[in-house]
Enzyme design. Structure first.
Site, PDB file in Angstrom:
ATOM      1  N   ASP A  28       0.848  -1.191   0.000  1.00 46.45           N
ATOM      2  CA  ASP A  28       0.000   0.000   0.000  1.00 46.45           C
ATOM      3  C   ASP A  28       0.888   1.248   0.000  1.00 46.45           C
ATOM      4  O   ASP A  28       1.884   1.325   0.720  1.00 46.45           O
ATOM      5  CB  ASP A  28      -0.915  -0.005   1.229  1.00 46.45           C
ATOM      6  CG  ASP A  28      -2.058   0.975   1.093  1.00 46.45           C
ATOM      7  OD1 ASP A  28      -3.210   0.539   0.941  1.00 46.45           O
ATOM      8  OD2 ASP A  28      -1.795   2.212   1.129  1.00 46.45           O
ATOM      9  N   ILE A  29       0.495   2.218  -0.802  1.00 45.03           N
ATOM     10  CA  ILE A  29       1.317   3.433  -0.939  1.00 45.03           C
ATOM     11  C   ILE A  29       1.318   4.272   0.348  1.00 45.03           C
ATOM     12  O   ILE A  29       2.275   4.996   0.612  1.00 45.03           O
ATOM     13  CB  ILE A  29       0.820   4.269  -2.163  1.00 45.03           C
ATOM     14  CG1 ILE A  29       1.891   5.197  -2.672  1.00 45.03           C
ATOM     15  CG2 ILE A  29      -0.454   5.026  -1.850  1.00 45.03           C
ATOM     16  CD1 ILE A  29       1.578   5.783  -4.044  1.00 45.03           C
ATOM     17  N   ASN A  84     -12.794  -3.189   2.340  1.00 46.27           N
ATOM     18  CA  ASN A  84     -13.732  -2.077   2.485  1.00 46.27           C
ATOM     19  C   ASN A  84     -14.712  -2.108   1.318  1.00 46.27           C
ATOM     20  O   ASN A  84     -14.320  -2.372   0.175  1.00 46.27           O
ATOM     21  CB  ASN A  84     -12.980  -0.747   2.498  1.00 46.27           C
ATOM     22  CG  ASN A  84     -12.094  -0.594   3.722  1.00 46.27           C
ATOM     23  OD1 ASN A  84     -12.445  -1.070   4.802  1.00 46.27           O
ATOM     24  ND2 ASN A  84     -10.948   0.040   3.566  1.00 46.27           N
ATOM     25  N   GLY A  90     -15.719   2.838   3.621  1.00 50.45           N
ATOM     26  CA  GLY A  90     -14.437   3.530   3.424  1.00 50.45           C
ATOM     27  C   GLY A  90     -13.697   3.119   2.168  1.00 50.45           C
ATOM     28  O   GLY A  90     -12.490   3.322   2.060  1.00 50.45           O
ATOM     29  N   HIS A  97     -10.142  -5.073  -3.556  1.00 48.83           N
ATOM     30  CA  HIS A  97      -8.825  -5.313  -2.959  1.00 48.83           C
ATOM     31  C   HIS A  97      -8.969  -5.731  -1.511  1.00 48.83           C
ATOM     32  O   HIS A  97      -9.829  -5.228  -0.788  1.00 48.83           O
ATOM     33  CB  HIS A  97      -7.928  -4.073  -3.064  1.00 48.83           C
ATOM     34  CG  HIS A  97      -8.554  -2.818  -2.553  1.00 48.83           C
ATOM     35  ND1 HIS A  97      -9.477  -2.093  -3.282  1.00 48.83           N
ATOM     36  CD2 HIS A  97      -8.406  -2.161  -1.386  1.00 48.83           C
ATOM     37  CE1 HIS A  97      -9.866  -1.037  -2.578  1.00 48.83           C
ATOM     38  NE2 HIS A  97      -9.228  -1.063  -1.413  1.00 48.83           N
TER      39      HIS A  97
HETATM   40  P1  5GP Z   1      -9.655   1.468   0.281  1.00 46.86           P
HETATM   41  O1  5GP Z   1      -9.859   2.600   1.230  1.00 46.86           O
HETATM   42  O2  5GP Z   1     -10.274   1.717  -1.069  1.00 46.86           O
HETATM   43  O3  5GP Z   1     -10.033   0.137   0.881  1.00 46.86           O
HETATM   44  O4  5GP Z   1      -8.091   1.362   0.119  1.00 46.86           O
HETATM   45  C1  5GP Z   1      -7.394   1.809  -0.994  1.00 46.86           C
HETATM   46  C2  5GP Z   1      -5.932   1.725  -0.640  1.00 46.86           C
HETATM   47  O5  5GP Z   1      -5.178   1.850  -1.818  1.00 46.86           O
HETATM   48  C3  5GP Z   1      -5.483   2.820   0.324  1.00 46.86           C
HETATM   49  O6  5GP Z   1      -4.938   2.224   1.504  1.00 46.86           O
HETATM   50  C4  5GP Z   1      -4.422   3.580  -0.484  1.00 46.86           C
HETATM   51  O7  5GP Z   1      -3.333   3.993   0.304  1.00 46.86           O
HETATM   52  C5  5GP Z   1      -4.013   2.584  -1.546  1.00 46.86           C
HETATM   53  N1  5GP Z   1      -3.624   3.172  -2.818  1.00 46.86           N
HETATM   54  C6  5GP Z   1      -4.303   4.125  -3.521  1.00 46.86           C
HETATM   55  N2  5GP Z   1      -3.656   4.426  -4.662  1.00 46.86           N
HETATM   56  C7  5GP Z   1      -2.551   3.632  -4.688  1.00 46.86           C
HETATM   57  C8  5GP Z   1      -1.493   3.487  -5.634  1.00 46.86           C
HETATM   58  O8  5GP Z   1      -1.423   4.144  -6.670  1.00 46.86           O
HETATM   59  N3  5GP Z   1      -0.524   2.565  -5.347  1.00 46.86           N
HETATM   60  C9  5GP Z   1      -0.567   1.822  -4.196  1.00 46.86           C
HETATM   61  N4  5GP Z   1       0.423   0.948  -4.001  1.00 46.86           N
HETATM   62  N5  5GP Z   1      -1.558   1.939  -3.280  1.00 46.86           N
HETATM   63  C10 5GP Z   1      -2.533   2.834  -3.527  1.00 46.86           C
END
Ligand code: 5GP
Ligand code: ZN
Length: 110
Positions: A28-29, A84, A90, A97
């Protein structure tokens, strides 16, 4: 369709920790734990809510792959898996994912 996780799944960003025929994993970034890895299907599926019985053929493998990756990450003391779904859940990225979080004790919501 402009989906960042589809781009990552195609290897376009070069950040894969794991890849097989159906799934990829990457860090995760913005990590929320010492270890924070995302596991996604290569196929674009919007969310848990978007799944149907047609997805039965790979869903069991998805869970087993999440477990396999967690084991490869050597999270011997345990880990948390979070998916999520939708605004209240969220979900920010609209490509299914699973978050694997570990490396220290993580407080539970439930
Ligand atoms: P969500 O809140 O949708 O469950 O989580 C999305 C996750 O994707 C977040 O934790 C966010 O930091 C991660 N994320 C978003 N864009 C990118 C990206 O371009 N690269 C990576 N490695 N992670 C990402
Ligand atoms: Zn996608």
């Amino acid at each position: 369709m402009d989906c960042i996780f589809c781009k990552i799944a195609k290897g376009e960003t070069g950040e894969l920790l794991y890849e097989d025929e159906l799934f990829v994993a990457f860090e995760d970034i913005h990590p929320k734990a010492k270890v924070h890895v995302l596991v996604i299907p290569k196929k674009h599926v919007e969310s848990l809510d978007a799944l149907s019985k047609d997805d039965k053929s790979w869903l069991c493998d998805y869970l087993l792959t999440i477990k396999k990756i967690a084991n490869q990450l050597k999270l011997k003391n345990g880990y948390k898996v979070i998916i999520n779904n939708g605004p209240d859940g969220g979900q920010v990225v609209h490509h299914l994912h699973a978050h694997i979080l570990g490396g220290k004790k993580i407080d539970s919501l439930v």
